[in-house]
Design a protein around this motif. Sequence first.
Motif, PDB file in Angstrom:
ATOM      1  N   THR A 175       4.082 -37.874  -0.738  1.00 50.89           N
ATOM      2  CA  THR A 175       4.036 -36.858  -1.788  1.00 50.89           C
ATOM      3  C   THR A 175       4.375 -35.459  -1.267  1.00 50.89           C
ATOM      4  OG1 THR A 175       1.672 -36.629  -1.401  1.00 50.89           O
ATOM      5  CG2 THR A 175       2.333 -38.091  -3.188  1.00 50.89           C
ATOM      6  N   VAL A 176       4.510 -35.360   0.063  1.00 52.28           N
ATOM      7  CA  VAL A 176       4.751 -34.052   0.678  1.00 52.28           C
ATOM      8  C   VAL A 176       6.241 -33.699   0.612  1.00 52.28           C
ATOM      9  CG1 VAL A 176       4.671 -32.831   2.896  1.00 52.28           C
ATOM     10  CG2 VAL A 176       2.760 -34.268   2.201  1.00 52.28           C
ATOM     11  N   ALA A 177       6.546 -32.473   0.244  1.00 55.12           N
ATOM     12  CA  ALA A 177       7.948 -32.034   0.172  1.00 55.12           C
ATOM     13  C   ALA A 177       8.211 -30.950   1.206  1.00 55.12           C
ATOM     14  CB  ALA A 177       8.264 -31.518  -1.231  1.00 55.12           C
ATOM     15  N   ASN A 178       9.260 -31.128   2.005  1.00 58.07           N
ATOM     16  CA  ASN A 178       9.640 -30.102   2.979  1.00 58.07           C
ATOM     17  C   ASN A 178      10.040 -28.814   2.267  1.00 58.07           C
ATOM     18  OD1 ASN A 178       9.240 -31.579   5.280  1.00 58.07           O
ATOM     19  ND2 ASN A 178      11.382 -32.143   5.561  1.00 58.07           N
ATOM     20  N   GLY A 179       9.728 -27.696   2.865  1.00 59.24           N
ATOM     21  CA  GLY A 179      10.185 -26.403   2.346  1.00 59.24           C
ATOM     22  C   GLY A 179       9.374 -25.876   1.179  1.00 59.24           C
TER      23      GLY A 179
ATOM     24  N   PHE B 219       7.679 -24.639   5.541  1.00 59.63           N
ATOM     25  CA  PHE B 219       6.841 -25.824   5.731  1.00 59.63           C
ATOM     26  C   PHE B 219       7.665 -27.097   5.945  1.00 59.63           C
ATOM     27  CE2 PHE B 219       4.719 -29.507   3.633  1.00 59.63           C
ATOM     28  CZ  PHE B 219       3.742 -29.718   4.594  1.00 59.63           C
ATOM     29  N   SER B 220       7.234 -27.891   6.900  1.00 61.35           N
ATOM     30  CA  SER B 220       7.822 -29.213   7.115  1.00 61.35           C
ATOM     31  C   SER B 220       6.672 -30.206   7.226  1.00 61.35           C
ATOM     32  CB  SER B 220       8.633 -29.225   8.411  1.00 61.35           C
ATOM     33  OG  SER B 220       8.837 -30.549   8.838  1.00 61.35           O
ATOM     34  N   SER B 221       6.912 -31.439   6.785  1.00 66.20           N
ATOM     35  CA  SER B 221       5.861 -32.458   6.887  1.00 66.20           C
ATOM     36  C   SER B 221       5.451 -32.667   8.350  1.00 66.20           C
ATOM     37  CB  SER B 221       6.332 -33.770   6.261  1.00 66.20           C
ATOM     38  OG  SER B 221       7.467 -34.255   6.938  1.00 66.20           O
ATOM     39  N   LEU B 222       6.353 -32.313   9.271  1.00 60.54           N
ATOM     40  CA  LEU B 222       6.024 -32.433  10.702  1.00 60.54           C
ATOM     41  C   LEU B 222       4.868 -31.508  11.086  1.00 60.54           C
ATOM     42  CD1 LEU B 222       9.630 -32.429  12.255  1.00 60.54           C
ATOM     43  CD2 LEU B 222       8.226 -34.403  11.630  1.00 60.54           C
ATOM     44  N   ASP B 223       4.671 -30.424  10.301  1.00 60.42           N
ATOM     45  CA  ASP B 223       3.594 -29.470  10.588  1.00 60.42           C
ATOM     46  C   ASP B 223       2.217 -30.094  10.426  1.00 60.42           C
ATOM     47  OD1 ASP B 223       5.383 -27.498  11.168  1.00 60.42           O
ATOM     48  OD2 ASP B 223       5.342 -26.613   9.171  1.00 60.42           O
TER      49      ASP B 223
HETATM   50  C1  LIG Z   1      10.989 -33.002   6.842  1.00 61.56           C
HETATM   51  O1  LIG Z   1      11.981 -32.690   7.833  1.00 61.56           O
HETATM   52  C2  LIG Z   1      11.814 -33.366   9.073  1.00 61.56           C
HETATM   53  C3  LIG Z   1      12.892 -32.934  10.017  1.00 61.56           C
HETATM   54  O2  LIG Z   1      13.310 -31.658   9.776  1.00 61.56           O
HETATM   55  C4  LIG Z   1      11.877 -34.858   8.858  1.00 61.56           C
HETATM   56  O3  LIG Z   1      11.639 -35.539  10.097  1.00 61.56           O
HETATM   57  C5  LIG Z   1      10.820 -35.277   7.842  1.00 61.56           C
HETATM   58  O4  LIG Z   1      10.917 -36.654   7.567  1.00 61.56           O
HETATM   59  C6  LIG Z   1      10.982 -34.486   6.557  1.00 61.56           C
HETATM   60  N1  LIG Z   1       9.899 -34.825   5.661  1.00 61.56           N
HETATM   61  C7  LIG Z   1      10.057 -35.095   4.374  1.00 61.56           C
HETATM   62  C8  LIG Z   1       8.845 -35.394   3.576  1.00 61.56           C
HETATM   63  O5  LIG Z   1      11.178 -35.093   3.845  1.00 61.56           O
END
Ligand SMILES: *[C@@H]1O[C@H](CO)[C@@H](O)[C@H](O)[C@H]1NC(C)=O
Length: 337
Positions: free
Chosen positions: A182-186, A236-240
């Motif tokens: 459910t997490v969205a990057n950015g 924000f990135s899910s990696l955080d």
């Molecule tokens: C967010 O970006 C990172 C790499 O930049 C990626 O490994 C990760 O899977 C991405 N997460 C999502 C939820 O898209």
Amino acid sequence: MSLYQPSYQGLISTRFLEITKKAMDIRLLALFVMFVAAPAAALASNPVGCASTCGDVVVPFPFGMTTGCYLEDEFNSFMITCNNTLQPPEAFLWQSNVQVTNISLDGELTVLSYSARGCFDTAGAAISGNVEALLRLPKFPVSYTRNKFTAVGCFTTALISGSLGVHTYTTGCVSLCDSIDTVANGSCNGIGCCQSSIPQGVKDFTMSINNPRNDSILSTFPCSYAFVVEEDAYNFSSLDLVDLRGVSMFPVVLDWAVGSETCEEAKTNQSTYACTSVNSTCIDSSNGPGYRCSCSSGYEGNPYLLDGCQGTISVYFWSLNLFRLFNNVRGFSHYLY
Ligand SMILES: *[C@@H]1O[C@H](CO)[C@@H](O)[C@H](O)[C@H]1NC(C)=O
Ligand SMILES: *[C@@H]1O[C@H](CO)[C@@H](O)[C@H](O)[C@H]1NC(C)=O
Ligand SMILES: *[C@@H]1O[C@H](CO)[C@@H](O)[C@H](O)[C@H]1NC(C)=O
Ligand SMILES: *[C@@H]1O[C@H](CO)[C@@H](O)[C@H](O)[C@H]1NC(C)=O
Ligand SMILES: *[C@@H]1O[C@H](CO)[C@@H](O)[C@H](O)[C@H]1NC(C)=O
Ligand SMILES: *[C@@H]1O[C@H](CO)[C@@H](O)[C@H](O)[C@H]1NC(C)=O
Ligand SMILES: *[C@@H]1O[C@H](CO)[C@@H](O)[C@H](O)[C@H]1NC(C)=O
């Protein structure tokens, strides 16, 4: 009718100038960058005998690194300590451990501030981390327009509290996530990451992370983080959710100002009035007490120094004439038709 009849010359060149105003602005901008930016940087130089850089950080007056080189006030607000044993040297506010990375004469200052971090087991008990982090500043408030309080985590309640004039305040945000899907990057939308605004006039803050719920997601993402950060400097990135990608400090923009009075009050005492350059103006601080100085329109440089503001207008007209000459010589006006 011929284009070259004298009666049309004026008209053509006027229209040409109108039509090409945009293009000209861009060229003038380029000229400004070439002819003005370099002298302006030189003009921003400090009083004689005062160093103007510490490592990569430019330290313009009223800031300074040695006695007599900075504007003195009760807190030594403008004193910068340069640690030359570090490579490259690093700048710190006063004799604190608050590192400065950028000082702008526009009244902004960037410092680095630690993130709070808390890690919990699946029962919700703290297992590690400095659950609290704080920044204490005697004078300069945190910019409420340029920073956001940010928390990262699943099942995270993060609070920021501090002093606001004579009052204290507490605010914060909640970040939840049932699963990583459910997490969205950015996007700091409350799922894995949340943000809230900083109140006006905040000079110090403490951040804390509350004991989360007893939840199995904590076996995947046991840690939560809370920090104040310059809005554009964090994405924000899910990696955080794992370890904040190894980052422990974030840039925070502070608003700096001189004194504690308004411009009107400050001008009544010329011996302490900080806008010493001719062709400078005074601007009341929009965040906390005090005022700052700016060069009048058409002038550039350091308004806090005698003769610090130098004219750019002559350069502008000189560039304009050069541009016109260039166009006459090249006969650019035929592009009109
Ligand atoms: C967010 O970006 C990172 C790499 O930049 C990626 O490994 C990760 O899977 C991405 N997460 C999502 C939820 O898209
Ligand atoms: C400069 O930094 C070094 C390494 O962190 C530290 O040991 C030293 O005390 C610092 N010097 C000053 C003057 O703060
Ligand atoms: C320093 O701050 C000023 C104003 O906020 C900005 O224009 C400039 O790009 C910054 N410089 C660096 C190196 O970040
Ligand atoms: C957490 O939840 C588990 C099972 O859902 C339960 O066995 C445990 O007692 C709970 N722990 C606490 C501290 O509430
Ligand atoms: C933030 O990250 C997302 C994905 O990781 C990317 O699409 C976006 O352009 C980034 N935004 C900024 C301002 O860097
Ligand atoms: C101006 O400020 C100086 C230094 O604080 C002080 O000694 C002096 O009395 C002030 N003058 C007036 C007119 O207030
Ligand atoms: C700049 O300062 C000089 C000297 O005080 C003054 O004569 C001139 O009018 C000022 N220019 C502007 C645009 O204020």
